[in-house]
Scaffold this motif. Structure first.
Motif, PDB file in Angstrom:
ATOM      1  N   VAL A 116     -51.786 -20.601  22.706  1.00 17.45           N
ATOM      2  CA  VAL A 116     -51.741 -22.058  22.815  1.00 17.45           C
ATOM      3  C   VAL A 116     -50.451 -22.538  22.146  1.00 17.45           C
ATOM      4  O   VAL A 116     -50.174 -22.217  20.987  1.00 17.45           O
ATOM      5  CB  VAL A 116     -52.961 -22.723  22.147  1.00 17.45           C
ATOM      6  N   LEU A 117     -49.656 -23.290  22.918  1.00 18.57           N
ATOM      7  CA  LEU A 117     -48.402 -23.854  22.429  1.00 18.57           C
ATOM      8  C   LEU A 117     -48.504 -25.374  22.408  1.00 18.57           C
ATOM      9  O   LEU A 117     -49.250 -25.966  23.201  1.00 18.57           O
ATOM     10  CB  LEU A 117     -47.230 -23.447  23.333  1.00 18.57           C
ATOM     11  N   LYS A 118     -47.731 -25.992  21.523  1.00 14.20           N
ATOM     12  CA  LYS A 118     -47.670 -27.456  21.481  1.00 14.20           C
ATOM     13  C   LYS A 118     -46.214 -27.868  21.594  1.00 14.20           C
ATOM     14  O   LYS A 118     -45.365 -27.404  20.828  1.00 14.20           O
ATOM     15  CB  LYS A 118     -48.272 -27.986  20.174  1.00 14.20           C
ATOM     16  N   ALA A 119     -45.928 -28.721  22.584  1.00 12.28           N
ATOM     17  CA  ALA A 119     -44.576 -29.248  22.772  1.00 12.28           C
ATOM     18  C   ALA A 119     -44.636 -30.756  22.598  1.00 12.28           C
ATOM     19  O   ALA A 119     -45.484 -31.418  23.195  1.00 12.28           O
ATOM     20  CB  ALA A 119     -44.063 -28.891  24.165  1.00 12.28           C
ATOM     21  N   ASP A 120     -43.742 -31.268  21.768  1.00 15.00           N
ATOM     22  CA  ASP A 120     -43.753 -32.715  21.542  1.00 15.00           C
ATOM     23  C   ASP A 120     -42.474 -33.393  22.017  1.00 15.00           C
ATOM     24  O   ASP A 120     -42.178 -34.508  21.624  1.00 15.00           O
ATOM     25  CB  ASP A 120     -44.008 -33.036  20.065  1.00 15.00           C
ATOM     26  N   GLY A 121     -41.724 -32.733  22.839  1.00 17.07           N
ATOM     27  CA  GLY A 121     -40.500 -33.321  23.364  1.00 17.07           C
ATOM     28  C   GLY A 121     -39.262 -32.789  22.678  1.00 17.07           C
ATOM     29  O   GLY A 121     -38.201 -32.734  23.275  1.00 17.07           O
ATOM     30  N   SER A 122     -39.377 -32.402  21.414  1.00 24.52           N
ATOM     31  CA  SER A 122     -38.203 -31.873  20.713  1.00 24.52           C
ATOM     32  C   SER A 122     -38.416 -30.428  20.251  1.00 24.52           C
ATOM     33  O   SER A 122     -37.463 -29.683  20.120  1.00 24.52           O
ATOM     34  CB  SER A 122     -37.863 -32.758  19.515  1.00 24.52           C
ATOM     35  N   THR A 123     -39.661 -30.056  20.009  1.00 25.91           N
ATOM     36  CA  THR A 123     -39.956 -28.697  19.548  1.00 25.91           C
ATOM     37  C   THR A 123     -41.132 -28.113  20.312  1.00 25.91           C
ATOM     38  O   THR A 123     -41.975 -28.840  20.843  1.00 25.91           O
ATOM     39  CB  THR A 123     -40.307 -28.668  18.044  1.00 25.91           C
TER      40      THR A 123
END
Length: 153
Positions: A116-123
């Motif tokens: 499971v990955l989390k992307a917030d627009g910058s990281t």
């Protein structure tokens, strides 16, 4: 004069029986040792195969994580990140502030590695990586073994 022996002798028969018994005992123990070592060898081979399968799946998950991170690292819009992740074989869920990216890599018929990955627009960060079971356990609670009534009530 003829010399007489006054004691009894076990003769060659007793010694022969003892030697046969010792040889038979050693043979039985050697066969048991051989069978035990064959069983151990099978267990070790199975364990090595399970470990090999796991680490191959772990390697595939790491490569896929790298591909997804590289693909979405330049993107800032969350919808684009989700679309790119889905093109790379992952499931993506978009919220207001982040994208949750999930994918599974099969280890064997019963297990997978879920990342499971989390992307917030910058990281892009790894939230979790774990081994999960692919089998669903269905519990049947409908069987009544005893309803509290005996023939003597």
């Amino acid at each position: 004069m003829v010399a007489r022996h006054s004691g009894r002798s076990a003769g060659i028969g007793g010694s022969l029986i003892l030697i046969i018994f010792i040889i038979l005992t050693i043979t039985v123990f050697s066969v048991l040792t051989l069978v035990s070592s064959q069983n151990e060898l099978g267990t070790v081979k199975k364990s090595a195969q399970i470990s090999s399968d796991y680490y191959n799946a772990e390697k595939t998950a790491a490569i896929k994580t790298g591909i997804i991170k590289a693909a979405v690292s330049e993107l800032t819009e969350l919808r684009e990140i989700a679309t790119t992740a889905e093109k790379n074989g992952a499931d993506a869920t978009v919220s207001e502030t982040e994208v949750i990216i999930k994918f599974k890599v099969k280890i064997d018929d019963n297990r997978s590695i879920e990342t499971v990955l989390k992307a917030d627009g910058s990281t892009v960060k790894i939230i979790s990586k774990k081994t999960v079971s692919d089998n669903q356990i269905i519990i049947d609670d409908n069987m009544n073994f005893w309803d509290g009534v005996t023939p003597f009530n």
